[in-house]
Design a protein around this motif. Structure first.
Motif: not given
Length: 394
Positions: A67-92
């Motif tokens: 998000t731009l500007p950031a929404v102010g969340a204390p940590k990244p939202f998963i899986p949308v704010e993850c990169d591979p390979p971690e992203h695919q684990k949650y996306r599955t």
């Protein structure tokens, strides 16, 4: 050569009906532009560049935020704010819940609820199509998947809209805390007594051979609260507004209902409810002859890309049978929206039933309808008038 557009604000441009007047010039003169707004960021505007960057998770990271500007969340939202390979684990895990064949099984239930909602206001000859129909429907449908009981659906609907429209940081923190506390209670109950919902599915699943944690389940629930229903609602409200502004399109769909699925794709392109996402460069990159340093915020303008005349001839026209239609309304690549089949189903059923029950509806005051500044191109109110139809016996 770098061409700077210091005053560009993607959030403001997304509220404009004539947004492409701005983006057309940017695509032609500075397809990679820099702005000083929101702490400084770059914008990609051409379909080819945006599509490639959206798919390139190596050079364009979804961390620390999309998000731009950031929404102010204390940590990244998963899986949308993850990169591979971690992203695919949650996306599955999500793909198992939102797989197309399972979604198809919900059509009867969705249609029944659509008919019920229309029946609640049809005899009045007037309604607020956003507040009385579209928002209640999309909120109810996503809560079926989240396992939220009937008595809490109205609260969920307020949360979903609030997450994308709230502007005050203190109010945003209060809202996130309230949502978080509610979900922690729900997840704890599912740990003790599983049901046929997402929390139970996640808690019974594993990642890297270990159980999915309650914190990970909570993070996924928080992501779906903001992205699960309101994005579909944003499209639905634009859809019904456009069918009033373009009566010829409505008449064609009434005469040729088989065009409805492709018309929905075209309206998704035309509207682009989620008008882009931020990425952060992991190294120096060159796009369209412009070098972007490492660690820079980059706005991928799906809204501009979906109106790029090099990809979509006559992009300012709504062409219901447009083919091909490589729009980016659901993103692209590994981050492509997992809920796309559910969104398409809801939009199709909503449109079919409104055209059947309220074919002559019209906006009560077209000039009063506006797009509000938010994470999506959301319309919060859509008053209409119409000839009251017979009550459905379905």
């Amino acid at each position: 050569m770098e061409i700077r557009t210091d005053s560009y604000d993607h959030r403001h441009v997304a509220t404009l009906d004539d947004h492409d007047d701005v983006h057309h010039e940017m695509r032609a003169k500075c397809p990679v532009a820099h702005s000083e707004n929101h702490g400084g960021f770059w914008t990609l505007t051409r379909h080819e560049d945006v599509d490639l960057a959206t798919r390139d998770t190596t050079r364009f990271s979804s961390l620390p935020t999309v998000t731009l500007p950031a929404v102010g969340a204390p940590k990244p939202f998963i899986p949308v704010e993850c990169d591979p390979p971690e992203h695919q684990k949650y996306r599955t895990l999500l793909n198992m819940v939102f797989r197309p064949r399972r979604i198809e099984e919900f059509e009867g239930r969705i249609r029944e609820h659509v008919v019920h909602l229309v029946d609640t206001f049809a005899a009045n000859g007037r309604a607020d199509l956003a507040k009385d129909f579209v928002f209640p429907l999309t909120a109810r449908v996503i809560t079926w998947f989240l396992g939220i009981p009937d008595e809490d659906v109205a609260r969920f609907s307020e949360w979903s809209l609030g997450l994308v429209t709230v502007g005050d940081p203190e109010e945003e923190l209060r809202l996130q805390t309230e949502i978080r506390d509610y979900y922690l209670g729900l997840i704890a109950r599912r740990r003790e007594r599983p049901a046929d919902d997402l929390a139970s599915h996640l808690l019974a699943s594993t990642i890297d051979g270990r159980p999915v944690t309650e914190e990970e389940t909570l993070d996924i629930y928080l992501t779906l609260t903001g992205a699960g229903g309101e994005t579909t609602a944003a499209t639905g409200n634009h859809l019904f507004r456009l069918l009033d502004l373009h009566r010829d399109l409505r008449e064609r769909l009434l005469a040729e209902p088989e065009l409805i699925p492709s018309a929905i794709e075209e309206i998704l392109r035309y509207v682009t409810p989620v008008y882009g996402f931020r990425r952060t460069t992991t190294c120096e990159v060159e796009v369209a002859g412009t070098r972007i340093p490492q660690g820079e915020a980059v706005w991928l303008s799906w809204l501009s890309a979906n109106h790029d005349e090099s990809e979509f001839p006559e992009p300012g026209r709504i062409i219901p049978d447009r083919k091909p239609n490589r729009h980016l309304a659901f993103g692209a690549g590994v981050h492509r929206c997992p809920g796309a089949p559910l969104a398409r189903l809801q939009l199709r059923v909503m449109l079919e039933e409104i055209l059947t029950r309220l074919p002559d509806y019209q906006l009560a005051d077209p000039d009063a309808v506006s797009i509000v500044p938010a994470v999506t191109r959301v319309i919060t109110s859509l008053p209409i008038v119409f000839t009251a139809p017979p009550r459905s016996n379905r």
